[in-house]
Design a protein around this motif. Structure first.
Motif, PDB file in Angstrom:
ATOM      1  N   ASP A 155      12.391  72.323  97.844  1.00  0.00           N
ATOM      2  CA  ASP A 155      11.399  72.416  97.533  1.00  0.00           C
ATOM      3  C   ASP A 155      11.173  73.187  96.616  1.00  0.00           C
ATOM      4  OD1 ASP A 155       9.483  72.300 100.488  1.00  0.00           O
ATOM      5  OD2 ASP A 155      10.695  73.940 101.283  1.00  0.00           O
ATOM      6  N   LEU A 156      10.419  72.648  95.854  1.00  0.00           N
ATOM      7  CA  LEU A 156      10.331  73.179  94.473  1.00  0.00           C
ATOM      8  C   LEU A 156       9.261  72.724  93.971  1.00  0.00           C
ATOM      9  CD1 LEU A 156      12.444  74.204  92.337  1.00  0.00           C
ATOM     10  CD2 LEU A 156      12.748  72.143  91.451  1.00  0.00           C
ATOM     11  N   ASP A 157       8.287  73.815  93.028  1.00  0.00           N
ATOM     12  CA  ASP A 157       7.281  73.571  92.590  1.00  0.00           C
ATOM     13  C   ASP A 157       7.149  73.528  91.172  1.00  0.00           C
ATOM     14  OD1 ASP A 157       5.298  73.386  94.784  1.00  0.00           O
ATOM     15  OD2 ASP A 157       6.576  74.852  95.159  1.00  0.00           O
ATOM     16  N   ILE A 158       8.465  73.979  90.460  1.00  0.00           N
ATOM     17  CA  ILE A 158       8.430  74.742  89.041  1.00  0.00           C
ATOM     18  C   ILE A 158      10.211  74.283  88.580  1.00  0.00           C
ATOM     19  CG2 ILE A 158       8.107  76.345  87.500  1.00  0.00           C
ATOM     20  CD1 ILE A 158       6.054  78.081  89.616  1.00  0.00           C
ATOM     21  N   LEU A 159      10.281  73.461  87.316  1.00  0.00           N
ATOM     22  CA  LEU A 159      11.677  74.058  86.975  1.00  0.00           C
ATOM     23  C   LEU A 159      11.830  74.465  84.916  1.00  0.00           C
ATOM     24  CD1 LEU A 159      14.606  72.884  86.561  1.00  0.00           C
ATOM     25  CD2 LEU A 159      13.656  70.727  86.459  1.00  0.00           C
ATOM     26  N   VAL A 160      11.761  75.148  85.719  1.00  0.00           N
ATOM     27  CA  VAL A 160      12.289  75.822  83.633  1.00  0.00           C
ATOM     28  C   VAL A 160      13.670  75.433  83.671  1.00  0.00           C
ATOM     29  CG1 VAL A 160      12.012  77.934  82.333  1.00  0.00           C
ATOM     30  CG2 VAL A 160      10.591  77.334  84.828  1.00  0.00           C
ATOM     31  N   ASN A 161      12.905  74.825  82.447  1.00  0.00           N
ATOM     32  CA  ASN A 161      14.809  73.868  82.071  1.00  0.00           C
ATOM     33  C   ASN A 161      15.376  75.071  79.953  1.00  0.00           C
ATOM     34  OD1 ASN A 161      15.469  71.892  82.914  1.00  0.00           O
ATOM     35  ND2 ASN A 161      13.620  70.920  81.952  1.00  0.00           N
ATOM     36  N   ASN A 162      15.746  75.960  80.789  1.00  0.00           N
ATOM     37  CA  ASN A 162      15.985  77.521  79.729  1.00  0.00           C
ATOM     38  C   ASN A 162      17.446  77.112  79.365  1.00  0.00           C
ATOM     39  OD1 ASN A 162      15.885  80.013  78.341  1.00  0.00           O
ATOM     40  ND2 ASN A 162      17.190  80.199  80.009  1.00  0.00           N
ATOM     41  N   ALA A 163      18.204  76.329  79.795  1.00  0.00           N
ATOM     42  CA  ALA A 163      19.391  75.841  79.408  1.00  0.00           C
ATOM     43  C   ALA A 163      19.590  76.081  78.085  1.00  0.00           C
ATOM     44  CB  ALA A 163      20.599  76.042  80.593  1.00  0.00           C
TER      45      ALA A 163
ATOM     46  N   SER B  49       5.616  68.218  95.172  1.00  0.00           N
ATOM     47  CA  SER B  49       5.032  69.261  94.727  1.00  0.00           C
ATOM     48  C   SER B  49       3.711  68.539  94.640  1.00  0.00           C
ATOM     49  CB  SER B  49       6.233  70.225  94.104  1.00  0.00           C
ATOM     50  OG  SER B  49       4.346  71.265  93.544  1.00  0.00           O
ATOM     51  N   ALA B  50       2.385  69.960  95.202  1.00  0.00           N
ATOM     52  CA  ALA B  50       1.193  69.935  94.962  1.00  0.00           C
ATOM     53  C   ALA B  50       0.530  70.029  93.298  1.00  0.00           C
ATOM     54  CB  ALA B  50       0.618  70.827  95.939  1.00  0.00           C
ATOM     55  N   ARG B  51       1.687  71.091  93.091  1.00  0.00           N
ATOM     56  CA  ARG B  51       1.523  71.227  91.591  1.00  0.00           C
ATOM     57  C   ARG B  51       2.855  71.644  90.740  1.00  0.00           C
ATOM     58  NH1 ARG B  51      -2.671  76.824  91.909  1.00  0.00           N
ATOM     59  NH2 ARG B  51      -3.131  75.626  89.862  1.00  0.00           N
ATOM     60  N   PRO B  52       3.160  70.198  90.779  1.00  0.00           N
ATOM     61  CA  PRO B  52       4.352  70.060  90.015  1.00  0.00           C
ATOM     62  C   PRO B  52       4.527  70.931  88.166  1.00  0.00           C
ATOM     63  CG  PRO B  52       3.481  68.020  90.190  1.00  0.00           C
ATOM     64  CD  PRO B  52       2.976  68.706  90.562  1.00  0.00           C
ATOM     65  N   ARG B  53       5.163  71.655  87.872  1.00  0.00           N
ATOM     66  CA  ARG B  53       5.176  72.014  86.834  1.00  0.00           C
ATOM     67  C   ARG B  53       6.737  71.637  86.033  1.00  0.00           C
ATOM     68  NH1 ARG B  53       0.707  71.128  88.035  1.00  0.00           N
ATOM     69  NH2 ARG B  53      -1.185  72.775  87.940  1.00  0.00           N
ATOM     70  N   ILE B  54       7.224  71.349  84.904  1.00  0.00           N
ATOM     71  CA  ILE B  54       7.685  71.414  83.827  1.00  0.00           C
ATOM     72  C   ILE B  54       7.827  72.648  82.444  1.00  0.00           C
ATOM     73  CG2 ILE B  54       9.718  70.382  83.053  1.00  0.00           C
ATOM     74  CD1 ILE B  54       9.320  67.820  85.065  1.00  0.00           C
ATOM     75  N   VAL B  55       8.904  73.132  82.139  1.00  0.00           N
ATOM     76  CA  VAL B  55       8.419  73.813  81.112  1.00  0.00           C
ATOM     77  C   VAL B  55      10.105  73.096  80.271  1.00  0.00           C
ATOM     78  CG1 VAL B  55       8.733  76.155  80.047  1.00  0.00           C
ATOM     79  CG2 VAL B  55       6.599  75.754  81.800  1.00  0.00           C
ATOM     80  N   ASN B  56       9.860  73.192  79.025  1.00  0.00           N
ATOM     81  CA  ASN B  56      11.177  73.173  78.141  1.00  0.00           C
ATOM     82  C   ASN B  56      11.464  74.899  77.407  1.00  0.00           C
ATOM     83  OD1 ASN B  56      12.048  71.267  79.526  1.00  0.00           O
ATOM     84  ND2 ASN B  56      10.767  69.411  78.813  1.00  0.00           N
ATOM     85  N   ILE B  57      12.482  74.886  77.691  1.00  0.00           N
ATOM     86  CA  ILE B  57      12.498  76.247  76.614  1.00  0.00           C
ATOM     87  C   ILE B  57      12.840  75.660  74.998  1.00  0.00           C
ATOM     88  CG2 ILE B  57      12.902  78.774  75.623  1.00  0.00           C
ATOM     89  CD1 ILE B  57      11.240  78.239  78.068  1.00  0.00           C
ATOM     90  N   SER B  58      11.966  75.723  74.272  1.00  0.00           N
ATOM     91  CA  SER B  58      12.342  75.072  72.954  1.00  0.00           C
ATOM     92  C   SER B  58      12.612  75.761  72.083  1.00  0.00           C
ATOM     93  CB  SER B  58      11.425  73.397  72.126  1.00  0.00           C
ATOM     94  OG  SER B  58      11.202  73.305  71.318  1.00  0.00           O
ATOM     95  N   SER B  59      12.440  75.900  70.668  1.00  0.00           N
ATOM     96  CA  SER B  59      12.544  76.592  69.873  1.00  0.00           C
ATOM     97  C   SER B  59      11.400  76.152  68.169  1.00  0.00           C
ATOM     98  CB  SER B  59      13.951  76.658  68.978  1.00  0.00           C
ATOM     99  OG  SER B  59      13.807  77.745  67.565  1.00  0.00           O
TER     100      SER B  59
ATOM    101  N   LEU C  43       3.024  78.844  81.287  1.00  0.00           N
ATOM    102  CA  LEU C  43       2.944  77.469  81.269  1.00  0.00           C
ATOM    103  C   LEU C  43       3.172  76.604  83.072  1.00  0.00           C
ATOM    104  CD1 LEU C  43       4.356  76.559  78.200  1.00  0.00           C
ATOM    105  CD2 LEU C  43       2.391  76.628  78.659  1.00  0.00           C
ATOM    106  N   ALA C  44       4.021  78.283  83.798  1.00  0.00           N
ATOM    107  CA  ALA C  44       4.809  77.238  84.815  1.00  0.00           C
ATOM    108  C   ALA C  44       3.994  78.017  85.256  1.00  0.00           C
ATOM    109  CB  ALA C  44       5.920  78.507  84.821  1.00  0.00           C
ATOM    110  N   LEU C  45       2.721  78.620  85.707  1.00  0.00           N
ATOM    111  CA  LEU C  45       1.754  78.783  86.723  1.00  0.00           C
ATOM    112  C   LEU C  45       0.545  78.370  85.760  1.00  0.00           C
ATOM    113  CD1 LEU C  45       2.526  81.805  87.507  1.00  0.00           C
ATOM    114  CD2 LEU C  45       3.589  80.456  88.602  1.00  0.00           C
ATOM    115  N   LEU C  46       0.387  77.215  84.932  1.00  0.00           N
ATOM    116  CA  LEU C  46      -0.951  76.720  84.573  1.00  0.00           C
ATOM    117  C   LEU C  46      -1.561  76.153  85.451  1.00  0.00           C
ATOM    118  CD1 LEU C  46       0.249  74.353  81.641  1.00  0.00           C
ATOM    119  CD2 LEU C  46      -0.873  76.763  81.630  1.00  0.00           C
ATOM    120  N   PRO C  47      -2.868  75.898  85.342  1.00  0.00           N
ATOM    121  CA  PRO C  47      -3.729  75.401  86.438  1.00  0.00           C
ATOM    122  C   PRO C  47      -3.698  73.842  86.136  1.00  0.00           C
ATOM    123  CG  PRO C  47      -4.854  76.685  84.170  1.00  0.00           C
ATOM    124  CD  PRO C  47      -3.857  76.455  84.551  1.00  0.00           C
TER     125      PRO C  47
END
Length: 237
Positions: free
Chosen positions: A73-81, A123-133, A215-219
């Motif tokens: 199960d996964l709702d949020i992916l934060v690409n931080n590496a 997921s009912a509310r999939p979110r992807i956050v990319n840590i950029s610069s 951003l991960a918890l956006l409505p």
């Protein structure tokens, strides 16, 4: 969303660790992605709560595939590496530095995101956050009002983040019809071990992490395909 599950890559230190801590504090189950098992376990122990360790090397296809099989199960992916291997201008940066940087900062994002799309789609509310610069902003890197040096410094890192910004747009467009929210964050200069400049900074990683968590918890009516600063203000591509 306190019944949601998130994965944060590169979460054993710095901004990633603080993102994982804040998501766990909000009641989410958080997978702490870490290439180093010992550092990862220390981070999990410090975060506590619902934090769980995932040994994940974003540059290794086998590692990614194994981890993707473990997560049901996964709702949020934060690409931080992300990495920064040198501070040199483009004229003094060797090709290997570009390859190493892009392997983590660009190719790793594609590999991880695509591997986890099947579970995110459930997921009912999939979110992807990319840590950029912010240094990846072409607008902020050019012209008389440029916010960053126009000497071409940090060429490998900055260009990799510009590429990540483009990927953010492409993923947002491709997944818009499936309810995804895909956005990029400019975290600002923070005191981390990313490079010598960051290490000398006094910027609090927690402040940047709070922007990622928003951003991960956006409505459902939140933005997608945008580049935002840690404080929520738009950043030009």
């Amino acid at each position: 969303m306190n019944d949601s599950t998130a994965l944060v890559t590169g979460a054993n230190k710095g901004i990633g660790k603080e993102i994982a801590r804040q998501l766990a504090a909000a009641g989410l189950t958080v997978y702490v992605g870490s290439r180093d098992p010992e550092r990862g376990q220390r981070a999990v122990d410090e975060i506590g709560g619902s934090a769980r360790l995932l040994i994940l090397d974003v540059t290794n296809d086998q590692s990614i595939a194994e981890v993707a099989r473990q997560v049901e199960d996964l709702d949020i992916l934060v690409n931080n590496a992300g990495i920064s291997v040198d501070l040199n201008p483009v004229t003094e940066t060797d090709v290997d530095s570009f390859r190493r940087t892009y392997e983590t900062n660009v190719f790793g994002i594609v590999a991880v995101t695509n591997a986890f799309l099947p579970v995110l789609r459930r997921s009912a509310r999939p979110r992807i956050v990319n840590i950029s610069s912010g240094t990846g902003s072409l607008d902020w890197s050019t012209g008389p009002q440029a916010r960053f040096p126009t000497t071409g410094s940090l060429a490998a890192y900055r260009s990799s983040k510009a590429a990540l910004n483009a990927l953010t747009i492409f993923y947002a467009q491709a997944l818009a019809g499936e309810g995804f929210k895909v956005n990029a964050l400019a975290p600002g200069l923070r005191k981390t071990d990313l490079n010598a400049t960051a290490a000398a900074s006094g910027g609090d990683p927690a402040e940047a992490a709070a922007g990622a968590v928003r951003l991960a918890l956006l409505p459902d009516d939140g933005p997608t395909g945008e580049f935002l600063s840690w404080d929520g203000t738009p950043v030009p591509w």
